[in-house]
Design a protein around this motif. Structure first.
Motif, PDB file in Angstrom:
ATOM      1  N   LYS A 290       0.829  -1.200   0.000  1.00  0.00           N
ATOM      2  CA  LYS A 290       0.000   0.000   0.000  1.00  0.00           C
ATOM      3  C   LYS A 290       0.871   1.260   0.000  1.00  0.00           C
ATOM      4  O   LYS A 290       0.521   2.255  -0.620  1.00  0.00           O
ATOM      5  CB  LYS A 290      -0.930   0.003   1.214  1.00  0.00           C
ATOM      6  N   LYS A 291       2.022   1.199   0.656  1.00  0.00           N
ATOM      7  CA  LYS A 291       2.916   2.344   0.719  1.00  0.00           C
ATOM      8  C   LYS A 291       3.468   2.680  -0.665  1.00  0.00           C
ATOM      9  O   LYS A 291       3.553   3.854  -1.040  1.00  0.00           O
ATOM     10  CB  LYS A 291       4.063   2.036   1.691  1.00  0.00           C
ATOM     11  N   ASN A 292       3.808   1.662  -1.448  1.00  0.00           N
ATOM     12  CA  ASN A 292       4.301   1.885  -2.811  1.00  0.00           C
ATOM     13  C   ASN A 292       3.219   2.472  -3.703  1.00  0.00           C
ATOM     14  O   ASN A 292       3.498   3.350  -4.516  1.00  0.00           O
ATOM     15  CB  ASN A 292       4.825   0.585  -3.418  1.00  0.00           C
TER      16      ASN A 292
ATOM     17  N   THR B 210       0.759   4.357  -2.766  1.00  0.00           N
ATOM     18  CA  THR B 210       0.576   5.743  -2.359  1.00  0.00           C
ATOM     19  C   THR B 210       1.663   6.625  -2.967  1.00  0.00           C
ATOM     20  O   THR B 210       1.378   7.722  -3.447  1.00  0.00           O
ATOM     21  CB  THR B 210       0.595   5.858  -0.823  1.00  0.00           C
ATOM     22  N   ARG B 211       2.895   6.156  -2.959  1.00  0.00           N
ATOM     23  CA  ARG B 211       3.991   6.928  -3.548  1.00  0.00           C
ATOM     24  C   ARG B 211       3.796   7.126  -5.041  1.00  0.00           C
ATOM     25  O   ARG B 211       3.993   8.213  -5.573  1.00  0.00           O
ATOM     26  CB  ARG B 211       5.321   6.228  -3.300  1.00  0.00           C
ATOM     27  N   VAL B 212       3.414   6.073  -5.721  1.00  0.00           N
ATOM     28  CA  VAL B 212       3.201   6.164  -7.172  1.00  0.00           C
ATOM     29  C   VAL B 212       2.037   7.099  -7.477  1.00  0.00           C
ATOM     30  O   VAL B 212       2.117   7.943  -8.380  1.00  0.00           O
ATOM     31  CB  VAL B 212       2.961   4.764  -7.779  1.00  0.00           C
TER      32      VAL B 212
ATOM     33  N   LEU C 160       0.944   9.590  -5.664  1.00  0.00           N
ATOM     34  CA  LEU C 160       1.386  10.947  -5.381  1.00  0.00           C
ATOM     35  C   LEU C 160       2.290  11.477  -6.484  1.00  0.00           C
ATOM     36  O   LEU C 160       2.153  12.629  -6.914  1.00  0.00           O
ATOM     37  CB  LEU C 160       2.104  10.989  -4.030  1.00  0.00           C
ATOM     38  N   LEU C 161       3.190  10.645  -6.976  1.00  0.00           N
ATOM     39  CA  LEU C 161       4.080  11.045  -8.059  1.00  0.00           C
ATOM     40  C   LEU C 161       3.292  11.385  -9.330  1.00  0.00           C
ATOM     41  O   LEU C 161       3.547  12.397  -9.980  1.00  0.00           O
ATOM     42  CB  LEU C 161       5.086   9.934  -8.352  1.00  0.00           C
TER      43      LEU C 161
END
Length: 50
Positions: free
Chosen positions: A2-4, A6-8, A10-11
């Motif tokens: 889930k953290k990955n 979220t990063r993608v 956001l990017l």
């Protein structure tokens, strides 16, 4: 995992806003020129009305 995601996400969001901002540069410049021309017209009309 889930953290990955979220990063993608956001990017992608930041990249989208950046692209939209770059595409709007000409539009903002044109709007600024229109506002300036309108201000000049108002100033000239005020001078002529005196």
């Amino acid at each position: 995992m889930k953290k990955n995601f979220t990063r993608v996400a956001l990017l992608v969001l930041v990249a989208g806003y950046g692209a939209a901002g770059l595409a709007a540069c000409n539009t903002v410049e044109g709007a600024g020129k229109d506002v300036k021309a309108t201000g000049s017209t108002i100033e000239n009309s005020a001078r002529n009305a005196k």
